[in-house]
Design a protein around this motif. Sequence first.
Motif, mmCIF file in Angstrom:
data_model
loop_
_atom_site.group_PDB
_atom_site.id
_atom_site.type_symbol
_atom_site.label_atom_id
_atom_site.label_comp_id
_atom_site.label_asym_id
_atom_site.label_seq_id
_atom_site.Cartn_x
_atom_site.Cartn_y
_atom_site.Cartn_z
ATOM 1 N N UNK A 1 0.890 -1.258 0.059
ATOM 2 C CA UNK A 1 0.120 0.180 0.093
ATOM 3 C C UNK A 1 1.015 1.292 0.087
ATOM 4 N N UNK A 2 1.836 1.104 0.558
ATOM 5 C CA UNK A 2 2.910 2.447 0.943
ATOM 6 C C UNK A 2 3.367 2.579 -0.440
ATOM 7 N N UNK A 3 3.829 1.519 -1.151
ATOM 8 C CA UNK A 3 4.324 1.762 -2.426
ATOM 9 C C UNK A 3 3.393 2.153 -3.694
ATOM 10 N N UNK B 1 -10.852 -2.430 -0.598
ATOM 11 C CA UNK B 1 -11.281 -0.836 -0.689
ATOM 12 C C UNK B 1 -10.400 -0.004 -1.480
ATOM 13 N N UNK B 2 -9.143 0.294 -0.773
ATOM 14 C CA UNK B 2 -8.164 1.565 -1.238
ATOM 15 C C UNK B 2 -7.881 0.932 -2.570
ATOM 16 N N UNK B 3 -7.454 -0.306 -2.934
ATOM 17 C CA UNK B 3 -7.063 -0.528 -4.324
ATOM 18 C C UNK B 3 -8.158 -0.623 -5.282
ATOM 19 N N UNK B 4 -9.311 -0.886 -4.961
ATOM 20 C CA UNK B 4 -10.274 -0.689 -5.908
ATOM 21 C C UNK B 4 -10.557 0.593 -6.434
ATOM 22 N N UNK B 5 -10.665 1.558 -5.452
ATOM 23 C CA UNK B 5 -10.819 2.855 -5.369
ATOM 24 C C UNK B 5 -9.838 3.559 -6.595
ATOM 25 N N UNK B 6 -8.459 3.216 -6.220
ATOM 26 C CA UNK B 6 -7.478 3.544 -7.098
ATOM 27 C C UNK B 6 -7.618 3.034 -8.511
ATOM 28 N N UNK B 7 -8.028 1.709 -8.701
ATOM 29 C CA UNK B 7 -8.125 1.117 -9.922
ATOM 30 C C UNK B 7 -9.374 1.593 -10.746
ATOM 31 N N UNK C 1 -16.312 -3.611 -6.193
ATOM 32 C CA UNK C 1 -15.504 -4.033 -5.057
ATOM 33 C C UNK C 1 -15.365 -3.238 -4.138
ATOM 34 N N UNK C 2 -15.445 -1.927 -4.418
ATOM 35 C CA UNK C 2 -15.602 -0.736 -3.439
ATOM 36 C C UNK C 2 -16.497 -1.031 -2.586
ATOM 37 N N UNK C 3 -17.885 -0.895 -3.012
ATOM 38 C CA UNK C 3 -19.059 -1.302 -2.469
ATOM 39 C C UNK C 3 -18.960 -2.537 -1.293
ATOM 40 N N UNK C 4 -18.707 -3.290 -1.918
ATOM 41 C CA UNK C 4 -18.805 -4.819 -1.088
ATOM 42 C C UNK C 4 -17.577 -4.713 -0.131
ATOM 43 N N UNK C 5 -16.434 -4.349 -0.541
ATOM 44 C CA UNK C 5 -15.234 -4.226 0.632
ATOM 45 C C UNK C 5 -15.797 -3.310 1.749
ATOM 46 N N UNK C 6 -16.414 -2.187 1.436
ATOM 47 C CA UNK C 6 -16.997 -1.419 2.626
ATOM 48 C C UNK C 6 -17.929 -2.014 3.609
ATOM 49 N N UNK C 7 -18.944 -2.753 2.955
ATOM 50 C CA UNK C 7 -20.012 -3.434 3.747
ATOM 51 C C UNK C 7 -19.424 -4.653 4.632
ATOM 52 N N UNK C 8 -18.264 -5.203 4.030
ATOM 53 C CA UNK C 8 -17.869 -6.511 4.713
ATOM 54 C C UNK C 8 -17.053 -6.023 5.778
#
Length: 409
Positions: A122-124, A168-174, A179-186
């Motif tokens: 993530x940092x990279x 969530x972070x990666x799905x937003x970036x890409x 996946x953004x919505x599902x990652x947030x719910x889970x």
Amino acid sequence: MLEEAEEIGRRARRARLRLGMTQADLAAALGKTQGWVSKMERGHIELDRVGLLNLLASELHVHPNDLIGRPYNSSPAENQWQVAAAAITREMRRYDLAPVFDGTPRPARQLWQETTRLHRLRDAAANVAILEVLPDLLRETRALAEIANGHEREEAFAIYAVCCKFAHTSAHALGHPELVAMACERAAWSARQSADPVLPAVADWMRVWDMWATADWDDAIALSDKAIRSVQEGYDLGEPLAVRAWGSLQLRAAISAARGGHRAEARDRVDYARTAADRMTEYAGPPVYDRHSTTFSPGNVQIHAISVALEMHEQGKALSINRRTSPNVIESLPNSRRGHHHMDLARAWLWDGNRDKSLKELEKAELIAPQLVRNHPIARSTLRSIVYAERATTREKLRRMSDRFHLDG
């Protein structure tokens, strides 16, 4: 790239016509003129602020990614991340079913060690690599939660929630909204089942980010405050993880307020976050592992202050804040945050009329975090603006030279 701007305009026009909305109606909703909407639909105006892009999408009742064509078209090799994203989505979709896992899952302490790799990625800003790691880790963590009990089971759910945050972070970036919505719910589901007193607030921090997509600025502030209250006691006691979450949520509220036009509140929120960062530097206890991966720091506050200024179209103030910020503070940030920072500076210099400095900052951003920057709509918008301006300048120079040479004579 100039064709991309025209296509964004065409998508906006098609969405507007589907709603039976006139250009004048859309202009009134956006606080713009009908002429502005006309130019935007012809690709002559860049949507160079996330807040503006999200507001336009909200008024047209589409997702921002639908307007800008994200995920962007790229080579087959560069699109392989979508295979991993689909695997993660399947794992999260079957969250309440018995996990399919061969063998015995590792204990929580070992799985937490696996998340340190995700922190480094993530940092990279290596978002593709993060997605490739997550399917197996989510599966194993869910298997541990199924067979464990007591504290071990609670820790398994905490790890699952943190893995959701990375997804969530990666799905937003890409650019993967499902996946953004599902990652947030889970993340919210698993955080509630952990014994971590801060993790539910971190899940709310994720949800605030999602509210930005629909331009729900006031709701984003209200949710930030709800989460802040949930960690207030820990913050008052100086508990490091609570301080990090409290400060990160203040920065979320600052961006939300800036995009919602609440200038004074946006500045106040940055000041609150700065106070939290000062408390972190005063901490004298044993080292604390940032298990939530919030990356909150004095440098993070500074670059958010610059982002807030830009959201309020105060590029002069943004550049002034940057001049007063020690380079060492910026250099201490992870690549993911430094990439965003130089992307913001590119935008500030462009608005200030200095294309050369803008391009240099954009080049720095790409060098530091190439995946992040090449997939970011604002970086693409900034580059399009530079290219268009350079072409226009060249055309004008050629016209004047042609006149001097009397080429039309």
